[in-house]
Scaffold this motif. Structure first.
Motif, PDB file in Angstrom:
ATOM      1  N   ARG A  51       5.529   1.384  -6.782  1.00  0.00           N
ATOM      2  CA  ARG A  51       4.691   0.311  -6.258  1.00  0.00           C
ATOM      3  C   ARG A  51       3.916   0.853  -5.074  1.00  0.00           C
ATOM      4  NH1 ARG A  51       2.064  -3.610  -6.231  1.00  0.00           N
ATOM      5  NH2 ARG A  51       2.665  -5.763  -5.783  1.00  0.00           N
ATOM      6  N   ALA A  52       2.630   0.520  -5.018  1.00  0.00           N
ATOM      7  CA  ALA A  52       1.802   0.884  -3.864  1.00  0.00           C
ATOM      8  C   ALA A  52       1.305  -0.404  -3.232  1.00  0.00           C
ATOM      9  CB  ALA A  52       0.629   1.746  -4.302  1.00  0.00           C
ATOM     10  N   LEU A  53       1.543  -0.564  -1.949  1.00  0.00           N
ATOM     11  CA  LEU A  53       1.086  -1.755  -1.229  1.00  0.00           C
ATOM     12  C   LEU A  53       0.070  -1.323  -0.183  1.00  0.00           C
ATOM     13  CD1 LEU A  53       4.570  -3.452  -0.667  1.00  0.00           C
ATOM     14  CD2 LEU A  53       2.839  -4.119  -2.345  1.00  0.00           C
ATOM     15  N   LEU A  54      -1.163  -1.816  -0.296  1.00  0.00           N
ATOM     16  CA  LEU A  54      -2.156  -1.481   0.721  1.00  0.00           C
ATOM     17  C   LEU A  54      -1.755  -2.130   2.041  1.00  0.00           C
ATOM     18  CD1 LEU A  54      -5.760  -1.756  -0.783  1.00  0.00           C
ATOM     19  CD2 LEU A  54      -4.137   0.148  -0.866  1.00  0.00           C
ATOM     20  N   THR A  55      -1.992  -1.410   3.128  1.00  0.00           N
ATOM     21  CA  THR A  55      -1.728  -1.924   4.474  1.00  0.00           C
ATOM     22  C   THR A  55      -2.983  -1.716   5.313  1.00  0.00           C
ATOM     23  OG1 THR A  55      -0.860   0.231   5.138  1.00  0.00           O
ATOM     24  CG2 THR A  55       0.753  -1.397   4.362  1.00  0.00           C
ATOM     25  N   HIS A  56      -2.976  -2.235   6.535  1.00  0.00           N
ATOM     26  CA  HIS A  56      -4.184  -2.062   7.351  1.00  0.00           C
ATOM     27  C   HIS A  56      -4.195  -0.728   8.086  1.00  0.00           C
ATOM     28  CE1 HIS A  56      -1.648  -3.477  10.595  1.00  0.00           C
ATOM     29  NE2 HIS A  56      -1.406  -4.585   9.931  1.00  0.00           N
ATOM     30  N   SER A  57      -3.100   0.047   7.972  1.00  0.00           N
ATOM     31  CA  SER A  57      -3.065   1.396   8.548  1.00  0.00           C
ATOM     32  C   SER A  57      -1.811   2.102   8.056  1.00  0.00           C
ATOM     33  CB  SER A  57      -3.040   1.345  10.087  1.00  0.00           C
ATOM     34  OG  SER A  57      -1.857   0.704  10.529  1.00  0.00           O
ATOM     35  N   CYS A  58      -1.744   3.406   8.293  1.00  0.00           N
ATOM     36  CA  CYS A  58      -0.508   4.134   8.009  1.00  0.00           C
ATOM     37  C   CYS A  58       0.557   3.727   9.016  1.00  0.00           C
ATOM     38  CB  CYS A  58      -0.774   5.637   8.073  1.00  0.00           C
ATOM     39  SG  CYS A  58       0.675   6.631   7.706  1.00  0.00           S
ATOM     40  N   THR A  59       0.122   3.431  10.233  1.00  0.00           N
ATOM     41  CA  THR A  59       1.054   2.936  11.244  1.00  0.00           C
ATOM     42  C   THR A  59       1.780   1.702  10.715  1.00  0.00           C
ATOM     43  OG1 THR A  59      -0.384   3.784  12.989  1.00  0.00           O
ATOM     44  CG2 THR A  59       1.191   2.078  13.629  1.00  0.00           C
ATOM     45  N   ALA A  60       1.033   0.776  10.117  1.00  0.00           N
ATOM     46  CA  ALA A  60       1.623  -0.445   9.552  1.00  0.00           C
ATOM     47  C   ALA A  60       2.594  -0.096   8.423  1.00  0.00           C
ATOM     48  CB  ALA A  60       0.527  -1.373   9.040  1.00  0.00           C
ATOM     49  N   ALA A  61       2.236   0.872   7.589  1.00  0.00           N
ATOM     50  CA  ALA A  61       3.113   1.283   6.480  1.00  0.00           C
ATOM     51  C   ALA A  61       4.418   1.865   7.037  1.00  0.00           C
ATOM     52  CB  ALA A  61       2.399   2.302   5.594  1.00  0.00           C
ATOM     53  N   LEU A  62       4.313   2.653   8.101  1.00  0.00           N
ATOM     54  CA  LEU A  62       5.514   3.222   8.735  1.00  0.00           C
ATOM     55  C   LEU A  62       6.370   2.109   9.343  1.00  0.00           C
ATOM     56  CD1 LEU A  62       3.796   6.311  10.366  1.00  0.00           C
ATOM     57  CD2 LEU A  62       5.741   6.461   8.792  1.00  0.00           C
TER      58      LEU A  62
END
Ligand SMILES: *Cc1c(COP(=O)(O)O)cnc(C)c1O
Length: 380
Positions: A51-62
């Protein structure tokens, strides 16, 4: 008087504004519309994540990954010190302690042979950072994680379209985090994605991303109303951002090819400077396919790096150094700790300088190369 060649110049494929106009016409501007589905579907098929979930940044993904890791204050997370702030901050926000280990002298990635000795009863996760889009030694890292029951969260912010032993970066750990910041290869201004490879984490990830609600299930018709079920925040990007990103994904192969050509030209032209002992070029292990995110040189010492950057600036060429090791930064000293002497981290961070790499640089690259070679030769 020629103009300055910048270190980075965001590349546009030409379709970004057209897709943004389409999103506007579609009338869906919040997150998770058609362009988000196209972009996350592309990531799932190209990278092979469940699953890939778009986020508003890599910071948010972390940050999402840190929530999913269920960290408690005092838990420890092993990572390199030579990385971007967000790698550590995302976990520190949960009260976890970043434990910094040294990097390898060749790739500047976390030294996998030092990880095991840094593990304590409190260790919960390992965060390998694929520096310059070159893969960490993931086989060894996954083996350590299995034996000690730890999560692996790949910081693949720089690693889109790269692979380790044929496996795309971001698809190997339990989770992977990508960045689409304008300084990366594939961009949307600000943007990122959380890749989830461990199926058991998918449902909770969707909830955390949607303010702690089961809204995603509601939209799939799996529940008849949505409500607050867990902790969470708003981590999804607008459709306008996803529309921009989709234009970039369509061109991801050609963008990567162009960057690789630029990288190879630097590598060939600077071979002689390396032989002369003026600078060391990047090392890419044979089992790693990289994405030309970065071309860096290691100069003999800090003094020569400082003079190098200044002299290239005078020639109208912008070159930049990179991370201040996190263990030596004020916040890193308060909330993290170093395991052992970070000898390579210390020495290499002072010596590294990055050269311009961007689509469109082709016509001016010789000016950069000749400026670099002449400056290096002038030091001797
Ligand atoms: C760019 C970068 C990030 C942060 O990405 P954002 O999308 O700007 O939040 C994190 N880690 C590494 C290694 C990066 O290079």
């Amino acid at each position: 008087m020629s103009t300055t060649i910048p270190f980075n110049k965001p590349y546009m494929t030409g379709k970004e504004l057209w897709y943004i106009a389409q999103a506007h016409t579609n009338g869906h501007l919040a997150g998770d519309g058609g362009f988000t589905r196209l972009s996350s579907g592309w990531l799932e098929s190209r990278i092979g994540a469940n699953r890939a979930l778009l986020t508003h940044s890599c910071t948010a993904a972390l940050e999402m990954a840190a929530i999913l890791a269920d960290l408690k204050p005092g838990d420890e997370v092993i990572m390199p010190s030579y990385t971007f702030v967000s790698t550590a901050n995302a976990f520190a926000l949960r009260g976890a302690v970043p434990v910094f280990v040294d990097i390898r002298a060749d790739t500047l990635n976390i030294d996998e042979t030092l990880i095991e000795a840094a593990i304590t009863e409190k260790t919960r996760a390992i965060v390998p950072v694929h520096y310059a889009g070159v893969g960490c030694e993931m086989d060894a890292i996954m083996d350590i994680a299995r034996r000690h029951n730890l999560l692996v969260i790949e910081d693949a912010a720089q690693g889109i379209m790269s692979s380790y032993k044929g496996r795309p970066l971001g698809s190997i750990g339990h989770m992977g985090c990508l960045s689409f910041h304008e300084t990366k290869n594939i961009i949307s201004g600000e943007g990122g994605a959380l890749l989830i490879n461990d199926l058991a984490l998918v449902e909770r990830a969707e909830v955390i991303r949607e303010k702690g609600t089961n809204r995603s299930k509601y939209f799939r018709g799996q529940v008849d109303k949505y409500t607050w079920v867990d902790m969470g925040s708003s981590y999804l990007p607008s459709e306008l951002v996803a529309a921009f990103l989709w234009a970039q994904m369509e061109e991801a192969d050609s963008i990567t090819r162009r960057r690789l050509d630029i990288w190879e030209i630097y590598h060939q032209w600077l071979a002689q400077s390396e032989q002369n002992g003026h600078a060391r070029r990047p090392v890419v292990p044979a089992h790693c396919r990289h994405n030309a995110h970065m071309y860096y040189l290691l100069l003999p010492d800090l003094d020569r790096r400082t003079r190098f950057i200044r002299q290239l600036k005078e020639l109208g060429i912008q070159t930049v150094f990179h991370y201040v090791p996190l263990d030596s930064a004020p916040r890193g000293q308060q909330c993290g700790r170093a395991h052992g002497e970070l000898t390579h981290t210390r020495a290499l961070s002072d010596r590294l300088v990055r050269l311009p790499v961007w689509c469109g640089l082709e016509s001016e690259q010789q000016r950069v190369i000749q400026g670099v070679i002449a400056t290096l030769a002038g030091f001797q």
